[in-house]
Design a protein around this motif. Structure first.
Motif, short mmCIF file in Angstrom:
data_model
loop_
_atom_site.label_atom_id
_atom_site.label_comp_id
_atom_site.label_asym_id
_atom_site.label_seq_id
_atom_site.Cartn_x
_atom_site.Cartn_y
_atom_site.Cartn_z
N ALA A 1 -22.23 -57.44 -7.08
CA ALA A 1 -21.92 -56.99 -8.44
C ALA A 1 -20.59 -57.61 -8.87
CB ALA A 1 -21.80 -55.47 -8.51
N LEU A 2 -20.42 -57.73 -10.17
CA LEU A 2 -19.12 -58.07 -10.74
C LEU A 2 -18.39 -56.76 -10.98
CD1 LEU A 2 -17.23 -60.26 -12.20
CD2 LEU A 2 -18.07 -59.13 -14.27
N VAL A 3 -17.11 -56.72 -10.63
CA VAL A 3 -16.28 -55.55 -10.89
C VAL A 3 -15.18 -55.98 -11.85
CG1 VAL A 3 -14.87 -53.73 -9.90
CG2 VAL A 3 -16.74 -54.71 -8.56
N CYS A 4 -15.07 -55.28 -12.96
CA CYS A 4 -14.03 -55.58 -13.95
C CYS A 4 -13.21 -54.30 -14.16
CB CYS A 4 -14.67 -56.05 -15.25
SG CYS A 4 -13.45 -56.65 -16.44
N PRO A 5 -12.06 -54.19 -13.45
CA PRO A 5 -11.28 -52.96 -13.50
C PRO A 5 -10.18 -52.93 -14.57
CG PRO A 5 -10.40 -54.38 -11.82
CD PRO A 5 -11.60 -55.11 -12.43
N SER A 6 -10.20 -53.86 -15.49
CA SER A 6 -9.11 -54.04 -16.46
C SER A 6 -8.78 -52.76 -17.23
CB SER A 6 -9.46 -55.13 -17.47
OG SER A 6 -9.54 -56.37 -16.83
N LEU A 7 -7.50 -52.60 -17.47
CA LEU A 7 -7.03 -51.49 -18.29
C LEU A 7 -7.19 -51.81 -19.78
CD1 LEU A 7 -3.75 -50.78 -16.31
CD2 LEU A 7 -5.89 -49.47 -16.23
N VAL A 8 -7.08 -53.10 -20.12
CA VAL A 8 -7.19 -53.57 -21.50
C VAL A 8 -7.92 -54.90 -21.48
CG1 VAL A 8 -5.90 -54.33 -23.52
CG2 VAL A 8 -4.98 -52.51 -22.10
N GLU A 9 -8.92 -55.04 -22.30
CA GLU A 9 -9.62 -56.32 -22.46
C GLU A 9 -9.94 -56.49 -23.94
OE1 GLU A 9 -10.43 -59.00 -20.69
OE2 GLU A 9 -9.53 -58.17 -18.89
N ASP B 1 -12.48 -42.62 -8.54
CA ASP B 1 -13.63 -42.87 -9.42
C ASP B 1 -14.11 -44.31 -9.26
OD1 ASP B 1 -15.47 -41.92 -11.37
OD2 ASP B 1 -14.31 -42.90 -12.97
N MET B 2 -13.16 -45.23 -9.19
CA MET B 2 -13.50 -46.64 -8.97
C MET B 2 -14.18 -46.82 -7.62
SD MET B 2 -10.94 -49.97 -9.21
CE MET B 2 -9.98 -49.23 -10.52
N ALA B 3 -13.64 -46.20 -6.58
CA ALA B 3 -14.23 -46.31 -5.23
C ALA B 3 -15.64 -45.74 -5.20
CB ALA B 3 -13.34 -45.59 -4.22
N ALA B 4 -15.87 -44.63 -5.90
CA ALA B 4 -17.21 -44.04 -5.95
C ALA B 4 -18.19 -45.01 -6.60
CB ALA B 4 -17.18 -42.71 -6.71
N ALA B 5 -17.76 -45.69 -7.66
CA ALA B 5 -18.62 -46.67 -8.32
C ALA B 5 -18.91 -47.85 -7.40
CB ALA B 5 -17.98 -47.15 -9.63
N LEU B 6 -17.91 -48.30 -6.65
CA LEU B 6 -18.12 -49.40 -5.70
C LEU B 6 -19.12 -49.00 -4.62
CD1 LEU B 6 -14.47 -50.75 -5.15
CD2 LEU B 6 -16.20 -51.54 -6.79
N ARG B 7 -18.96 -47.78 -4.08
CA ARG B 7 -19.90 -47.30 -3.06
C ARG B 7 -21.31 -47.22 -3.63
NH1 ARG B 7 -15.72 -44.02 -1.82
NH2 ARG B 7 -16.56 -42.24 -2.95
N ARG B 8 -21.42 -46.71 -4.83
CA ARG B 8 -22.75 -46.53 -5.43
C ARG B 8 -23.44 -47.87 -5.67
NH1 ARG B 8 -24.26 -43.81 -11.17
NH2 ARG B 8 -26.50 -43.92 -10.87
N ILE B 9 -22.72 -48.83 -6.24
CA ILE B 9 -23.36 -50.12 -6.52
C ILE B 9 -23.72 -50.86 -5.24
CG2 ILE B 9 -21.31 -51.64 -6.75
CD1 ILE B 9 -24.31 -51.61 -9.14
N ALA B 10 -22.89 -50.71 -4.21
CA ALA B 10 -23.16 -51.38 -2.94
C ALA B 10 -24.37 -50.78 -2.23
CB ALA B 10 -21.93 -51.30 -2.03
#
Length: 178
Positions: free
Chosen positions: A78-86, A128-137
């Motif tokens: 997956a692509l992960v885009c953790p940016s605070l502002v884009e 929250d970010m870690a949970a999303a990483l675990r879920r997608i993996a």
């Protein structure tokens, strides 16, 4: 897991690395985090020092030539885009066009670009970010669903369609102000 871009602070790579680090060892060994891009900043903002991001399971290949990006996206879980502002989030669109599932921050323009074709997280909350990483993996069905939704969403950004929308908008503005 792949993140593409520069290493400026608003890209939130420190929290991404922290989230990846919190994954169980077996998961981190199975799914590396690749931070692809140039650490160099521009303007008054200073990029993060690569050494602050170096952890087991984190790979930093440096700048990737544009012609090589599609293969990198296609090979990613997956692509992960953790940016605070884009302002837009081009890597999100590029990944979707390559059939790569997207996990991204619910911030800036990212929800507008990804629509319903991404798994979202709060970019300020490492858990929250870690949970999303675990879920997608772990969830092949979710990845397959996001792949299909992403390909469809990417077609919405076809230059012919976006140009036609812009012309319609400009005509509407001209009529209303005329």
């Amino acid at each position: 897991l792949l993140a593409v871009g520069n290493f400026l602070p608003h890209k939130n790579l420190s929290r991404l690395v922290e989230a990846h680090t919190t994954l169980p060892t077996a998961e981190r060994e199975r799914v590396s985090l690749v931070l692809a891009g140039s650490p160099a900043g521009h303007g008054p903002a200073h990029s993060l020092d690569r050494r602050t991001l170096a952890r087991d399971g984190v790979i930093m290949p440096g700048f990737i030539a544009p012609e090589d990006l599609p293969r990198l996206y296609a090979g990613a879980t997956a692509l992960v885009c953790p940016s605070l502002v884009e302002g837009f989030g081009l890597p999100v669109l590029e990944a979707m066009a390559c059939g790569t599932p997207v996990v991204c921050a619910r911030a800036g323009a990212l929800p507008e670009v990804a629509g319903d074709a991404a798994l979202y997280f709060d970019p300020m909350i490492v858990a929250d970010m870690a949970a999303a990483l675990r879920r997608i993996a772990a969830d092949e069905t979710l990845r397959r669903t996001l792949r299909v939704l992403g390909l469809s969403r990417a077609r919405d950004f076809d230059p012919r369609k976006t140009t036609a929308r812009l012309v319609d908008l400009l005509e509407t503005i001209a009529v209303e102000s005329g």
